[in-house]
Design a protein around this motif. Structure first.
Motif, PDB file in Angstrom:
ATOM      1  N   TYR A 139       0.839  -1.209   0.000  1.00 52.06           N
ATOM      2  CA  TYR A 139       0.000   0.000   0.000  1.00 52.06           C
ATOM      3  C   TYR A 139       0.869   1.253   0.000  1.00 52.06           C
ATOM      4  N   VAL A 142       2.064   1.753  -3.515  1.00 49.20           N
ATOM      5  CA  VAL A 142       0.981   2.262  -4.360  1.00 49.20           C
ATOM      6  C   VAL A 142       0.776   3.751  -4.120  1.00 49.20           C
ATOM      7  N   TYR A 208      -6.788  -0.520  -2.123  1.00 45.66           N
ATOM      8  CA  TYR A 208      -5.782  -0.310  -3.165  1.00 45.66           C
ATOM      9  C   TYR A 208      -6.292   0.571  -4.299  1.00 45.66           C
ATOM     10  N   LEU A 269      -1.869  -6.356  -8.570  1.00 41.99           N
ATOM     11  CA  LEU A 269      -2.379  -5.035  -8.918  1.00 41.99           C
ATOM     12  C   LEU A 269      -1.839  -4.636 -10.290  1.00 41.99           C
TER      13      LEU A 269
END
Length: 357
Positions: A139, A142, A208, A269
């Motif tokens: 995270y 990201v 996300y 992802l």
């Protein structure tokens, strides 16, 4: 001087209660003041492990709350009873941590939100994957833009089954009688892999995706003969940015915390500038970027306080008088519940549905 937070554990339907009480027991600013369950035998191990005296063990939740006056209540009822138990505990003016999933349905989740609106109290939903080193670090990457804007989330989550392990992941072999008696395999109690486990992917996926919601959802489930609930579910959600997939499985070849099955449990992802693979329990992530399309590993650093477990994090938020964030928040968890409810209805109706409001 720092405050000592009084904590009570109410309802032992979910075996994760043992894990959560251990976190309370080990926290320097928490005191485990009482536990309650209608079935005394379910509390025996916890009472022994954490040195809980007999006068703090109750079969009546109201007597427990009246006698101990906790600041924080940990709830672990069956999924379809989360709203009922939140409504029972709410009048005692305590903060509440509910073990995943959020609820058995979106209607029940909204009941939980509504009953906790009055007073200065917080409701948090615990998703154990949130406390994994890999997800915490992913995270951060990201948010730093390592793969650009996240456009797709693909998850495969599960294990051999909910009765194949207990607190602290101790392995066991369930009997047919235990399955028949367990809420995990009861349709009326909110059992089944979709309702129990898809919330992980849907909720962390929402995290996300920066809280974006899908437009529509299509889901298919598999019901083994002799069971009234599913053990395998696959949902495809369409967002403005593309398609994402949330798959959940009871009956993986191995448990991911011992040996990763194939396919691996975890997340992938897809971003506008790269991709990120996050296998559960991993010690390194795999990243692709436009600059390095062949990909490369990134070592996962150990997660630091106050993000090592839900009790630690919740108490930190209470100490600082700030709301819980991310998957534990009702905002993110409600979107996850919308996805799960729409998937459940889609599987029943065997068609694609617009996201439920």
């Amino acid at each position: 001087m720092s405050k000592t937070w009084k904590v009570a554990g109410i309802n032992f339907d979910h075996f994760h209660m043992g894990d959560l009480l251990r976190m309370v027991h080990e926290h320097p600013e928490a005191e485990l003041v009482g536990i309650s369950d209608e079935t005394p035998s379910r509390m025996e191990i916890a009472a022994v492990n954490f040195g809980i005296s007999g006068d703090r063990v109750f079969t009546d939740y109201a007597k427990c709350l009246e006698a101990t006056e906790p600041d924080l209540v940990v709830l672990c009822p069956a999924a379809a009873r989360h709203a009922e138990w939140t409504e029972k505990v709410a009048p005692y003016d305590a903060h509440i941590l509910v073990e995943k999933p959020f609820a058995g349905s979106l209607v029940e989740a909204d009941r939980m939100i509504d009953v906790m609106k009055s007073g200065d109290r917080q409701l948090a939903i615990n998703w154990p994957l949130r406390w994994m080193d890999a997800h915490h670090f992913a995270y951060q990457l990201v948010q730093e833009g390592a793969i650009g804007d996240v456009a797709e989330v693909h998850t495969y989550g599960g294990n051999r089954g909910p009765l194949y392990h207990g607190a602290d992941k101790l392995e066991r072999e369930p009997t047919a009688e235990e399955k028949a008696a367990s809420w995990f395999y009861s349709k009326s109690e909110g059992g089944g892999s979709l309702l129990d486990y898809m919330g992980y992917g849907a909720t962390l996926g929402t995290w996300y995706l920066n809280n974006r919601k899908p437009i529509e959802v299509l889901c298919m489930t598999d019901h083994p003969e002799g069971l009234e609930v599913d053990e395998h579910a696959v949902a495809v959600a369409r967002y403005e940015s593309g398609l994402s997939k949330f798959e959940t499985r009871w009956g993986t070849f191995t448990d991911p915390w011992t040996h990763q099955p194939q396919p691996k449990c975890g997340f992938v992802l897809i971003g506008t500038e790269g991709t990120l693979a996050i296998p559960d329990y991993t010690t390194e992530l795999w990243v692709q970027t436009r600059a390095q399309p062949a990909g490369y590993p990134i070592a996962v650093p150990p997660i630091e306080a106050p993000y090592q477990n839900p009790i630690q994090y919740f108490i930190d938020c209470l100490n600082r008088d700030v709301p819980v964030e991310g998957p534990l928040s009702v905002e993110v968890s409600r979107i996850g519940q919308q996805i799960v409810d729409t998937a459940f209805q889609s599987a029943r109706e065997k068609k694609t549905l617009a996201l439920l409001p």
